[in-house]
Design a protein around this motif. Structure first.
Motif, PDB file in Angstrom:
ATOM      1  N   GLY A 118      -1.770  40.898  11.971  1.00  0.00           N
ATOM      2  CA  GLY A 118      -0.850  41.515  11.023  1.00  0.00           C
ATOM      3  C   GLY A 118       0.518  41.860  11.575  1.00  0.00           C
ATOM      4  O   GLY A 118       1.336  42.434  10.873  1.00  0.00           O
ATOM      5  N   VAL A 119       0.777  41.520  12.830  1.00  0.00           N
ATOM      6  CA  VAL A 119       2.069  41.809  13.455  1.00  0.00           C
ATOM      7  C   VAL A 119       2.794  40.491  13.722  1.00  0.00           C
ATOM      8  O   VAL A 119       2.234  39.586  14.338  1.00  0.00           O
ATOM      9  N   SER A 120       4.036  40.397  13.254  1.00  0.00           N
ATOM     10  CA  SER A 120       4.836  39.192  13.474  1.00  0.00           C
ATOM     11  C   SER A 120       5.813  39.413  14.619  1.00  0.00           C
ATOM     12  O   SER A 120       6.342  40.512  14.797  1.00  0.00           O
ATOM     13  N   TYR A 121       6.032  38.351  15.383  1.00  0.00           N
ATOM     14  CA  TYR A 121       7.011  38.408  16.468  1.00  0.00           C
ATOM     15  C   TYR A 121       7.594  37.020  16.700  1.00  0.00           C
ATOM     16  O   TYR A 121       6.997  36.014  16.342  1.00  0.00           O
ATOM     17  N   MET A 122       8.769  37.007  17.276  1.00  0.00           N
ATOM     18  CA  MET A 122       9.447  35.751  17.602  1.00  0.00           C
ATOM     19  C   MET A 122       9.371  35.549  19.107  1.00  0.00           C
ATOM     20  O   MET A 122       9.513  36.498  19.873  1.00  0.00           O
ATOM     21  N   ILE A 123       9.165  34.294  19.505  1.00  0.00           N
ATOM     22  CA  ILE A 123       9.173  33.965  20.924  1.00  0.00           C
ATOM     23  C   ILE A 123       9.805  32.588  21.079  1.00  0.00           C
ATOM     24  O   ILE A 123       9.641  31.709  20.233  1.00  0.00           O
ATOM     25  N   ALA A 124      10.544  32.437  22.152  1.00  0.00           N
ATOM     26  CA  ALA A 124      11.183  31.159  22.441  1.00  0.00           C
ATOM     27  C   ALA A 124      10.125  30.154  22.884  1.00  0.00           C
ATOM     28  O   ALA A 124       9.138  30.515  23.527  1.00  0.00           O
ATOM     29  N   SER A 125      10.350  28.893  22.544  1.00  0.00           N
ATOM     30  CA  SER A 125       9.487  27.826  23.053  1.00  0.00           C
ATOM     31  C   SER A 125       9.680  27.784  24.576  1.00  0.00           C
ATOM     32  O   SER A 125      10.657  28.343  25.103  1.00  0.00           O
ATOM     33  N   PRO A 126       8.790  27.128  25.297  1.00  0.00           N
ATOM     34  CA  PRO A 126       8.986  27.028  26.746  1.00  0.00           C
ATOM     35  C   PRO A 126      10.346  26.429  27.112  1.00  0.00           C
ATOM     36  O   PRO A 126      11.016  26.901  28.035  1.00  0.00           O
ATOM     37  N   GLU A 127      10.751  25.421  26.370  1.00  0.00           N
ATOM     38  CA  GLU A 127      12.044  24.779  26.645  1.00  0.00           C
ATOM     39  C   GLU A 127      13.198  25.760  26.437  1.00  0.00           C
ATOM     40  O   GLU A 127      14.104  25.858  27.267  1.00  0.00           O
ATOM     41  N   LYS A 128      13.163  26.465  25.311  1.00  0.00           N
ATOM     42  CA  LYS A 128      14.254  27.402  25.002  1.00  0.00           C
ATOM     43  C   LYS A 128      14.264  28.563  25.990  1.00  0.00           C
ATOM     44  O   LYS A 128      15.334  29.021  26.395  1.00  0.00           O
ATOM     45  N   ALA A 129      13.094  29.044  26.397  1.00  0.00           N
ATOM     46  CA  ALA A 129      13.038  30.132  27.375  1.00  0.00           C
ATOM     47  C   ALA A 129      13.701  29.707  28.684  1.00  0.00           C
ATOM     48  O   ALA A 129      14.434  30.487  29.306  1.00  0.00           O
ATOM     49  N   LEU A 130      13.484  28.470  29.095  1.00  0.00           N
ATOM     50  CA  LEU A 130      14.120  27.975  30.320  1.00  0.00           C
ATOM     51  C   LEU A 130      15.628  27.827  30.118  1.00  0.00           C
ATOM     52  O   LEU A 130      16.406  28.199  30.999  1.00  0.00           O
ATOM     53  N   CYS A 131      16.045  27.323  28.970  1.00  0.00           N
ATOM     54  CA  CYS A 131      17.484  27.245  28.660  1.00  0.00           C
ATOM     55  C   CYS A 131      18.115  28.635  28.730  1.00  0.00           C
ATOM     56  O   CYS A 131      19.178  28.820  29.345  1.00  0.00           O
ATOM     57  N   ASP A 132      17.474  29.603  28.099  1.00  0.00           N
ATOM     58  CA  ASP A 132      17.993  30.979  28.081  1.00  0.00           C
ATOM     59  C   ASP A 132      18.122  31.537  29.493  1.00  0.00           C
ATOM     60  O   ASP A 132      19.122  32.177  29.825  1.00  0.00           O
ATOM     61  N   LEU A 133      17.124  31.278  30.321  1.00  0.00           N
ATOM     62  CA  LEU A 133      17.168  31.765  31.701  1.00  0.00           C
ATOM     63  C   LEU A 133      18.337  31.144  32.459  1.00  0.00           C
ATOM     64  O   LEU A 133      19.083  31.844  33.142  1.00  0.00           O
ATOM     65  N   VAL A 134      18.517  29.852  32.306  1.00  0.00           N
ATOM     66  CA  VAL A 134      19.601  29.157  33.013  1.00  0.00           C
ATOM     67  C   VAL A 134      20.963  29.665  32.565  1.00  0.00           C
ATOM     68  O   VAL A 134      21.813  30.002  33.394  1.00  0.00           O
ATOM     69  N   ILE A 135      21.185  29.759  31.258  1.00  0.00           N
ATOM     70  CA  ILE A 135      22.525  30.158  30.812  1.00  0.00           C
ATOM     71  C   ILE A 135      22.819  31.628  31.069  1.00  0.00           C
ATOM     72  O   ILE A 135      23.979  32.020  31.159  1.00  0.00           O
ATOM     73  N   SER A 136      21.790  32.444  31.231  1.00  0.00           N
ATOM     74  CA  SER A 136      22.032  33.876  31.438  1.00  0.00           C
ATOM     75  C   SER A 136      22.016  34.293  32.914  1.00  0.00           C
ATOM     76  O   SER A 136      22.239  35.454  33.221  1.00  0.00           O
ATOM     77  N   THR A 137      21.749  33.358  33.810  1.00  0.00           N
ATOM     78  CA  THR A 137      21.727  33.674  35.240  1.00  0.00           C
ATOM     79  C   THR A 137      23.135  33.545  35.807  1.00  0.00           C
ATOM     80  O   THR A 137      23.694  32.438  35.840  1.00  0.00           O
ATOM     81  N   PRO A 138      23.710  34.665  36.244  1.00  0.00           N
ATOM     82  CA  PRO A 138      25.077  34.621  36.790  1.00  0.00           C
ATOM     83  C   PRO A 138      25.169  33.714  38.018  1.00  0.00           C
ATOM     84  O   PRO A 138      24.236  33.638  38.826  1.00  0.00           O
TER      85      PRO A 138
END
Length: 133
Positions: free
Chosen positions: A57-77
Motif C-alpha cells: 500500500g505504499v508507493s515510491y519512486m526509484i531509479a533504474s540501475p542505469e539511471k542510478a549510475l548516471c545520477d552518481l556520475v553526474i553528481s560526483t564533483p
C-alpha cells in the motif's frame, strides 16, 4: 544513487547517506533517520529511467540501475571520465561496480541522459563500455 545501486546488488559497500535527484534546489537534511542529500537536475533529465513501485500500500519512486549510475556520475564533483580506460577504472576500482551486470544494462538510457544532463562524455563512455565486444 548509491542506495539504489546497493539495493540492486551492483555495488558492495554499505550506504550511509541517501542521495536523490530533485527538480527543486539542492540541499542536505540531517535527521535521526540519517542524512538525505538532494541534487538539483533539469525536469527532463529527472524523469528518465524512474519507476514507481507499490508495496504493501505504499508507493515510491526509484531509479533504474542505469539511471542510478548516471545520477552518481553526474553528481560526483571533479569526476571526468574522458577515456574508456578511466571509465572502466572508476567503475571497477572506485565504486567496485558489478561489471558483469554492466554488460546487461540498457546503453540507451546512458545516451538519453547524456543528451539532457551534464557530463555527456562520461555517460557516453559508459554506454560504449556496455556496447563493447
Amino acid at each position: 544513487m548509491q542506495t539504489a545501486l546497493r539495493e540492486y546488488g551492483l555495488i558492495p559497500e554499505r550506504v550511509f547517506s541517501i542521495k536523490s535527484m530533485t527538480t527543486e534546489r539542492s540541499r542536505r537534511i540531517e535527521t535521526t533517520l540519517g542524512e538525505f542529500v538532494y541534487v538539483q537536475c533539469p525536469p527532463k533529465y529527472y524523469s528518465i529511467g524512474v519507476t514507481i513501485y507499490t508495496e504493501e500500500g505504499v508507493s515510491y519512486m526509484i531509479a533504474s540501475p542505469e539511471k542510478a549510475l548516471c545520477d552518481l556520475v553526474i553528481s560526483t564533483p571533479n569526476l571526468n571520465l574522458r577515456f574508456l580506460t578511466s571509465t572502466e577504472q572508476y567503475l571497477e576500482e572506485d565504486i567496485r561496480f558489478d561489471m558483469d551486470a554492466l554488460k546487461k544494462m540498457n546503453s540507451s538510457i546512458f545516451r538519453e541522459c547524456a543528451q539532457i544532463g551534464r557530463k555527456k562524455t562520461s555517460l557516453l563512455n559508459i554506454a560504449k563500455l556496455i556496447d563493447k565486444d
